[in-house]
Scaffold this motif. Structure first.
Motif, short mmCIF file in Angstrom:
data_model
loop_
_atom_site.label_atom_id
_atom_site.label_comp_id
_atom_site.label_asym_id
_atom_site.label_seq_id
_atom_site.Cartn_x
_atom_site.Cartn_y
_atom_site.Cartn_z
N THR A 47 1.22 -11.98 3.35
CA THR A 47 1.02 -10.54 3.17
C THR A 47 1.82 -9.73 4.18
OG1 THR A 47 -0.99 -10.65 4.50
CG2 THR A 47 -1.25 -10.74 2.12
N ASN A 48 1.94 -10.22 5.42
CA ASN A 48 2.77 -9.53 6.41
C ASN A 48 4.24 -9.54 6.01
OD1 ASN A 48 0.65 -8.81 8.03
ND2 ASN A 48 0.86 -10.57 9.39
N ASP A 97 4.68 -7.00 3.17
CA ASP A 97 4.64 -5.64 3.71
C ASP A 97 5.93 -5.30 4.45
OD1 ASP A 97 2.14 -5.24 2.68
OD2 ASP A 97 1.09 -5.71 4.56
N ASP A 98 6.46 -6.27 5.20
CA ASP A 98 7.72 -6.05 5.91
C ASP A 98 8.86 -5.88 4.93
OD1 ASP A 98 9.31 -5.78 8.16
OD2 ASP A 98 9.72 -7.93 8.31
N LYS A 100 8.58 -4.64 1.87
CA LYS A 100 8.43 -3.36 1.18
C LYS A 100 8.81 -2.18 2.07
CE LYS A 100 4.81 -4.68 -2.06
NZ LYS A 100 3.40 -4.50 -2.43
N THR A 101 8.53 -2.27 3.35
CA THR A 101 8.79 -1.15 4.25
C THR A 101 10.15 -1.22 4.93
OG1 THR A 101 7.71 -2.28 6.09
CG2 THR A 101 6.35 -0.84 4.73
#
Length: 95
Positions: A52-53, A56-57, A59-60
């Motif tokens: 999940t990290n 998220d990395d 996507k951002t």
């Protein structure tokens, strides 16, 4: 005995004799220069948290061209693997 647990590295409080610390930190600290900007670096507990990290990395990430490049490389590698195992791609194309 902990078969699946990773051992923590030993830390020693060694300071060099002639080291002049001017706010730069320890000369023996091994740190990547982008560690401050990533959430995926560090002691993550479990595979799901790491995954999940990483998502998220991804996507951002402000660099959209790098994201496109990674997706293109992944698609090419997937097609190469499918070609090697003999997967028939004609099921996706109807005539």
């Amino acid at each position: 005995m902990g078969l699946l647990k990773l051992r923590k590295n030993k830390k020693f409080s060694y300071t060099p004799r002639y080291f002049d610390d001017k706010g730069e930190g320890s000369p023996f600290e091994i740190k990547h220069k982008f560690d401050d900007y990533r959430k995926t670096v560090g002691s993550n507990n479990g595979l799901k948290t790491k995954f999940t990290n990483a998502i998220d990395d991804f996507k951002t990430n402000p660099d959209k061209e790098a994201n496109k490049r990674i997706l293109i490389i992944a698609a090419i590698l997937l097609l190469i693997c499918l070609f090697i195992i003999g997967f028939d791609l004609s099921i996706f194309f109807s005539k």
